[in-house]
Design a protein around this motif. Structure first.
Motif, PDB file in Angstrom:
ATOM      1  N   TYR A 173       0.625  -1.265  -0.167  1.00  0.00           N
ATOM      2  CA  TYR A 173       0.019  -0.045   0.037  1.00  0.00           C
ATOM      3  C   TYR A 173       0.759   1.196   0.124  1.00  0.00           C
ATOM      4  N   VAL A 183      -0.496  10.730   9.031  1.00  0.00           N
ATOM      5  CA  VAL A 183      -1.536  10.971  10.052  1.00  0.00           C
ATOM      6  C   VAL A 183      -1.035  10.452  11.306  1.00  0.00           C
ATOM      7  N   ARG A 226      -6.027   0.596   6.762  1.00  0.00           N
ATOM      8  CA  ARG A 226      -6.962   1.382   5.847  1.00  0.00           C
ATOM      9  C   ARG A 226      -7.662   2.565   6.538  1.00  0.00           C
ATOM     10  N   ALA A 227      -8.152   2.371   7.675  1.00  0.00           N
ATOM     11  CA  ALA A 227      -9.190   3.380   8.425  1.00  0.00           C
ATOM     12  C   ALA A 227      -8.054   4.365   8.673  1.00  0.00           C
ATOM     13  N   SER A 233      -5.290   5.261   7.255  1.00  0.00           N
ATOM     14  CA  SER A 233      -4.612   5.954   6.099  1.00  0.00           C
ATOM     15  C   SER A 233      -5.689   6.976   5.437  1.00  0.00           C
ATOM     16  N   LYS A 234      -6.977   6.734   5.730  1.00  0.00           N
ATOM     17  CA  LYS A 234      -8.159   7.524   5.234  1.00  0.00           C
ATOM     18  C   LYS A 234      -8.255   8.647   6.214  1.00  0.00           C
ATOM     19  N   SER A 235      -7.547   8.689   7.398  1.00  0.00           N
ATOM     20  CA  SER A 235      -8.096   9.590   8.460  1.00  0.00           C
ATOM     21  C   SER A 235      -9.429   9.477   9.083  1.00  0.00           C
ATOM     22  N   LYS A 236     -10.045   8.294   9.033  1.00  0.00           N
ATOM     23  CA  LYS A 236     -11.276   8.051   9.618  1.00  0.00           C
ATOM     24  C   LYS A 236     -11.254   7.525  11.026  1.00  0.00           C
ATOM     25  N   ASN A 263      -8.533   6.514  14.378  1.00  0.00           N
ATOM     26  CA  ASN A 263      -7.088   6.420  14.785  1.00  0.00           C
ATOM     27  C   ASN A 263      -6.826   5.846  16.252  1.00  0.00           C
TER      28      ASN A 263
END
Length: 353
Positions: free
Chosen positions: A45, A74, A113-114, A116-119, A121
């Motif tokens: 990734y 992030v 995945r969560a 890296s998408k800043s959803k 932490n």
């Protein structure tokens, strides 16, 4: 014989691409005497994870290596200080972060995945153990299994289990009890067994239920504890012995263990490379390995050395310590006039990097 174990190699060169100041630890170096790995890379990734004192940062590798100052990423705050290990599962979807604080080891698992998408932490599950971490390894083919070695000499194999409600938890699958004398661990290439180093200097192979399969004796009398080990192929192991407690001036001892192909406890064949690290600084005894089978090559770093060592298989099939040109070695840069020593090593193979 020493000449055949070392060869000058001119067609492999390392070049420093960028130097970035990631974290500054307040109040001195809290990891001076600890076995740590504060760097992890996902080649699948294109992500690099950098550990700090109170958080870790997930960065796009290409942006980190871009010829500009600074870096983007992030930041993920840790529930406690004392980060000592970062690692990706074999599918590179799960990131483990191990922290040791107040005599308790806490292993947190994150969905990369969560993050890296800043959803999200925060971790999706965790487990705590009243012991300090010595070694941590994800299974090479099962993304839901990992192994940990503790300072009390014990081992635990863990499974990440999905519940009916969609949540995940960590379950202990098998153990070796405290006092087993284990100092390090590595899975076999396919994960059907694992190998451990012992504080008495020998190497042992175990099955997935922690049942002993095979014991390999020491390369010589009076050896110190096994510091780190990697299982390269079915019958080949690279082993590093630490300095002797009776003689702390003796350097690390790097050796190749050729195990018997007939099974049983036949006498192993050892090849002694002596010290390939030329290390001096600090008290930390930690060695990392990265195998590149396509090149018949193994890269290894020492927490006490500025330079990454290279070992490769020659045309005859024998392993040799490859010495590189002075301008082509992988060395840590100075911090002003001060030498720096590694707290992690990762191999990035993304094509654009």
């Amino acid at each position: 014989m020493a000449e055949t174990l070392e060869r000058e190699v001119k067609d492999i060169l390392f070049q420093q691409k960028k130097s970035v100041n990631i974290h500054r630890f307040e109040g001195g170096d809290p990891i001076e005497t600890k076995r740590v790995n504060l760097l992890a890379v996902s080649n699948k990734y294109g992500l690099t994870v950098l550990g700090g004192e109170k958080d870790f940062r997930v960065c796009a590798t290409l942006k980190l290596l871009a010829p500009t100052d600074g870096y983007a990423g992030v930041s993920v705050p840790l529930p406690s200080s004392g980060l000592c290990n970062l690692a990706f599962s074999c599918d590179e979807l799960c990131l483990s972060a191990c922290c040791f604080n107040n005599d308790m080891l806490n292993i947190q698992l994150y969905d990369i995945r969560a993050i890296s998408k800043s959803k999200v932490n925060s971790s999706f599950c965790e487990v705590s153990v009243p012991s300090q971490l010595v070694d941590f390894r994800w299974h090479p083919e099962d993304p839901n299994r990992f192994a940990a070695v503790f300072a009390d000499g014990g081992i635990a194999l863990y499974d990440v289990v999905a519940g009916d409600d969609g949540t995940r938890s960590i379950s202990r699958a098998a153990t070796l009890p405290p006092g087993s004398g284990v100092t390090c661990l590595c899975w076999s290439p396919k994960g059907k067994q694992f190998v451990v180093g012992k504080n008495a200097g020998h190497v042992e192979q175990y099955g997935l239920a922690c049942e002993l399969k095979k014991t390999h004796g020491c390369p010589a009398a009076g050896m110190s504890a096994v510091c780190d080990v990697t299982w390269y192929s079915t019958h080949e192991f690279f082993v590093v012995y630490d300095r002797s407690p009776a003689d702390d001036t003796r350097p690390a001892f790097f050796a190749l263990l050729g195990a018997s192909k007939k099974g049983g406890n036949d006498k192993p064949v050892w090849t002694n490379f002596d010290d390939i690290y030329y290390g001096f600084g600090g008290a930390r005894s930690h060695f990392t390995f990265h195998a590149i089978p396509e090149w018949n090559m193994v890269l290894s770093s020492s927490a006490r050395s500025l330079e990454v060592a290279a070992v490769g298989r020659g045309a005859s099939g024998a392993w040799q310590h490859w010495t590189l040109d002075d301008t082509g070695r992988a060395e840590l840069p100075l911090n002003g006039d001060d030498e720096q020593y590694p707290v992690g090593m990762a191999l990035d193979t993304t094509s654009a990097a």
